[in-house]
Each structure stands twice: as structure tokens, then as C-alpha cells.
Design a protein around this motif. Structure first.
Motif, PDB file in Angstrom:
ATOM      1  N   GLN A   1      -5.220   1.006   4.508  1.00 53.31           N
ATOM      2  CA  GLN A   1      -6.508   0.319   3.693  1.00 53.31           C
ATOM      3  C   GLN A   1      -7.264   1.483   3.679  1.00 53.31           C
TER       4      GLN A   1
ATOM      5  N   THR B   1      -3.413  -0.172   0.508  1.00 52.33           N
ATOM      6  CA  THR B   1      -4.347  -1.279  -0.091  1.00 52.33           C
ATOM      7  C   THR B   1      -5.728  -0.911  -0.111  1.00 52.33           C
TER       8      THR B   1
ATOM      9  N   LYS C   1      -9.356  -4.350   6.910  1.00 49.99           N
ATOM     10  CA  LYS C   1      -7.916  -4.312   7.611  1.00 49.99           C
ATOM     11  C   LYS C   1      -7.640  -5.625   8.024  1.00 49.99           C
TER      12      LYS C   1
ATOM     13  N   THR D   1      -6.655  -7.729   5.077  1.00 46.72           N
ATOM     14  CA  THR D   1      -5.132  -7.564   4.444  1.00 46.72           C
ATOM     15  C   THR D   1      -4.187  -8.136   5.498  1.00 46.72           C
TER      16      THR D   1
ATOM     17  N   ASN E   1     -10.113  -1.049  -1.047  1.00 45.33           N
ATOM     18  CA  ASN E   1     -11.201  -1.863  -0.920  1.00 45.33           C
ATOM     19  C   ASN E   1     -11.958  -1.255  -2.153  1.00 45.33           C
TER      20      ASN E   1
ATOM     21  N   ASP F   1      -4.875  -4.021  -4.282  1.00 46.49           N
ATOM     22  CA  ASP F   1      -6.215  -4.633  -4.009  1.00 46.49           C
ATOM     23  C   ASP F   1      -6.054  -5.718  -3.501  1.00 46.49           C
TER      24      ASP F   1
ATOM     25  N   GLY G   1      -6.711   1.833   8.531  1.00 42.27           N
ATOM     26  CA  GLY G   1      -7.573   2.051   7.781  1.00 42.27           C
ATOM     27  C   GLY G   1      -8.139   3.745   7.709  1.00 42.27           C
TER      28      GLY G   1
END
Length: 356
Positions: free
Chosen positions: A266, A305, A169, A172, A307, A333, A162
């Protein structure tokens, strides 16, 4: 069999600090969550309050209310928060004492060990209940040093890193493991935090409880054990903090000592500064710089990914599209979109790693 549990999140459920409770509400193979305690949002469904998905787990305002909620009798109370510095606050301690008085075992992910609090330890001994402190360091004789045995591990490893801490994290990682297994690709999670253990992951360690000299060895031991006992198609390593978070940089171990050659990164699109250090002006570096740094460690970023906290759905959609175009990588997301779109990306990575 899952243990029926009450999750203590007093004052933190609607904050990033409630991430332990969030993980347990989203899913756990170790516990059956009966209720969450937090007076600030009592009366709501814990799933709806978290991400808009009804999960049938009520938020209540007291231990007494939690004990009288649901058809099952709780046997555990889990402290599901990460306070600043991992401290056991007075309100949390009071709820722990009430849980012990009701005969519940305690699971604690804070740095302050319940077993080292004289009042709690005395109450637990009198009630005959167990205190499990996940961040209490093991004796060094129980820890593993890094020996290089990992070079013989053939299973590809992917790290979910991340750009900051407390941005999803672990969530995910779990969602990707589930999606891969649903698609017929056997995946295992290597947990590195206390919530991963709470959720029932089979292999891993609580990084925050390990003396630095043994972190790489504990990681190696988890990975080697996973391959020997399960032999999955891929292992996904749960990341901690970020490579450049000044309060606790972390991540190089997973790439160097753990041999992860793929990364899912992330990123919190609504954050400008590292969480909790806004007043000091510690800015999160541009995501392109993070991807470049990861490459210097010999790994490649397969996907991003995001947030979307503190960002409107419309803005989040725009930001995702812009990132995807700019980075030439898939951007998802994981909370609001189906992560299965990343399965083919990871499957290609597995094939490339095996063929190389």
C-alpha cells in the motif's frame, strides 16, 4: 449477533486519526454502527463524509443526540480514533463518561486505558458496565513465544504492507479477503491492530499491546490456530506502520516470523514525508526501494494498492498508470476501484506456493 454501537470520533473523523471510526463505518461483523459523534461534521452521512458512499449512518454532535438516533438502543460506545501517542483527551473522556452514565459498555483502542482512569473506572463500576481496553497489555502468562511451529503451516500467507502508517492497509486487507471469498477462494484475515478486532476478524492480536519479545509468538499462534481451526486457502496478514518508518518500523515480523512470501504494498501517492514528520524532513523512500527491501526478506511484491488522499482524481489516475508501467505490477485504488482484479494474481500466488 452484532452489538448496537455509537462510535466516538470527536474532532477526528475527517482526519487520518479517525481510522478506527472509518473502519467501523466501512464494515464490521462485531458491531451495528448506529451513529458517529463528531461536532465538526455533524449532519452528514458518515459514509458520504468518508468516501462518498451513502451508508445510512448519521454523524451527530453529542452523546445525547447519538442516544436518541436510530431505531435500536445502543449497548456499546466505541472510541474510534487514534490520537497522537494514544492519549485519552478531555473531550473524549467526557463523552466516555456520558456513555457510561447512559449505561453503555466502552471499547477503547487508545493506549490510555479507561480501566486505569479512576474517574472512569468508578463510574463504570457504579453503572455496572464493561470497560474493554484493547491496547492494555495482557499478563505475560497469557502470551505466546515463537517456537517455530509455523514451519509446518502449509497455508500460503500474504502480507499487506505499506510505505507509511495510516494509509489503508487494514481496509485493503478486508476488501481483498472479501473479494477472494466471493470468488470461491477461502481467505482469512490475520488482524494486528485494534480496529481489526473491532471489525470482528477472528484471528490475530493487537500488536501495540504486546511486549516485543512475544510479538512473533502471538503472530505464529494466530496463524497456527487459523490453519488448525479453519484451514483456509490463504491468510492475509494486516500490516502495521512500514519497514522504514522511523517512529515505529514494522513489517519484518510478518515476513520472517509469519512466513509471508507474497506482499501487496500500500502506497500513498500524495505523500512525500512520513505522516506526522513532515517538519523533520523524513522522506518516504522510493517505492522501488521498498519493493527491493521486501525481496531481500525473501518475499515478492504481487501488486501495489494506492491511497489517493490529497490528490485530484485525474492526478491519481495518471499516477496509477505511471506506477503500473514503471513497476510492471498491477496498481489499484482499493477505495475507488474494484480490488477483485487482484484475485487472479493472488490465486496464481497460492498455486505457486502450494506447488513449490
Amino acid at each position: 449477533m452484532k452489538h448496537p454501537a455509537i462510535v466516538i470520533a470527536e474532532g477526528y473523523y475527517k482526519l487520518p486519526n479517525g481510522k478506527g471510526a472509518h473502519g467501523l463505518v466501512r464494515g464490521t461483523e462485531r458491531f451495528s454502527v448506529l451513529s458517529v459523534i463528531d461536532r465538526a461534521c455533524a449532519g452528514q452521512d458518515a459514509g458520504v463524509a468518508l468516501d462518498g458512499k451513502h451508508r445510512g449512518i448519521p454523524i451527530v454532535d453529542s452523546m445525547a443526540a447519538a442516544l436518541s438516533t436510530g431505531s435500536q438502543k445502543a449497548t456499546y460506545a466505541v472510541i474510534g480514533v487514534a490520537t497522537h501517542g494514544g492519549r485519552l483527551t478531555a473531550p473524549l473522556k467526557q463523552l466516555v463518561l456520558e456513555a457510561i452514565d447512559a449505561g453503555l459498555n466502552i471499547v477503547n483502542g487508545l493506549h490510555d486505558a479507561t480501566s486505569e482512569d479512576p474517574e472512569i473506572a468508578k463510574a463504570a463500576d457504579k453503572a455496572g458496565v464493561e470497560l474493554t481496553d484493547l491496547r492494555k497489555p495482557k499478563h505475560k502468562s497469557e502470551l505466546h513465544f515463537w517456537h517455530g511451529e509455523i514451519v509446518n503451516v502449509k497455508t500460503p500467507r500474504l502480507a499487506v504492507l505499506g510505505t507509511d502508517c495510516a494509509l489503508g492497509k487494514r481496509t485493503t486487507t478486508r476488501l481483498l479477503v472479501q473479494a477472494l471469498n466471493d470468488a470461491g477462494t477461502q481467505a482469512e484475515m490475520i488482524y494486528t491492530g485494534q480496529t481489526g478486532w473491532m471489525q470482528g476478524a477472528r484471528y490475530g492480536f493487537v500488536l501495540d499491546s504486546v511486549v516485543n519479545d512475544f510479538v512473533s509468538g502471538e503472530l505464529e499462534h494466530a496463524i497456527v490456530s487459523c490453519e488448525r481451526e479453519v484451514g483456509p486457502d490463504i491468510m492475509l496478514i494486516e500490516g502495521q506502520s512500514s519497514l522504514r518508518n522511523p517512529s515505529g518500523p514494522c513489517g519484518a515480523e510478518f515476513l520472517m516470523s509469519g512466513g509471508a512470501r507474497g506482499v501487496v504494498l500500500q502506497h500513498a501517492i500524495g505523500r512525500e514525508f512520513f505522516e506526522g514528520y513532515e517538519d523533520l524532513g523524513f522522506r518516504i523512500p522510493p517505492i522501488e526501494d521498498e519493493i527491493s527491501l521486501i525481496a531481500h526478506y525473501g518475499a515478492r511484491t504481487l501488486a501495489v494498492t494506492v491511497n489517493g488522499e490529497h490528490v485530484s482524481p485525474k492526478q491519481a489516475h495518471t499516477e496509477r498508470q505511471e506506477l503500473e508501467s514503471r513497476l510492471n505490477l498491477p496498481v489499484v485504488d482499493p477505495v475507488h476501484q474494484d480490488v477483485s482484479v487482484l484475485v487472479p494474481v493472488i490465486q496464481r500466488f497460492i498455486k505457486e506456493e502450494i506447488d513449490s
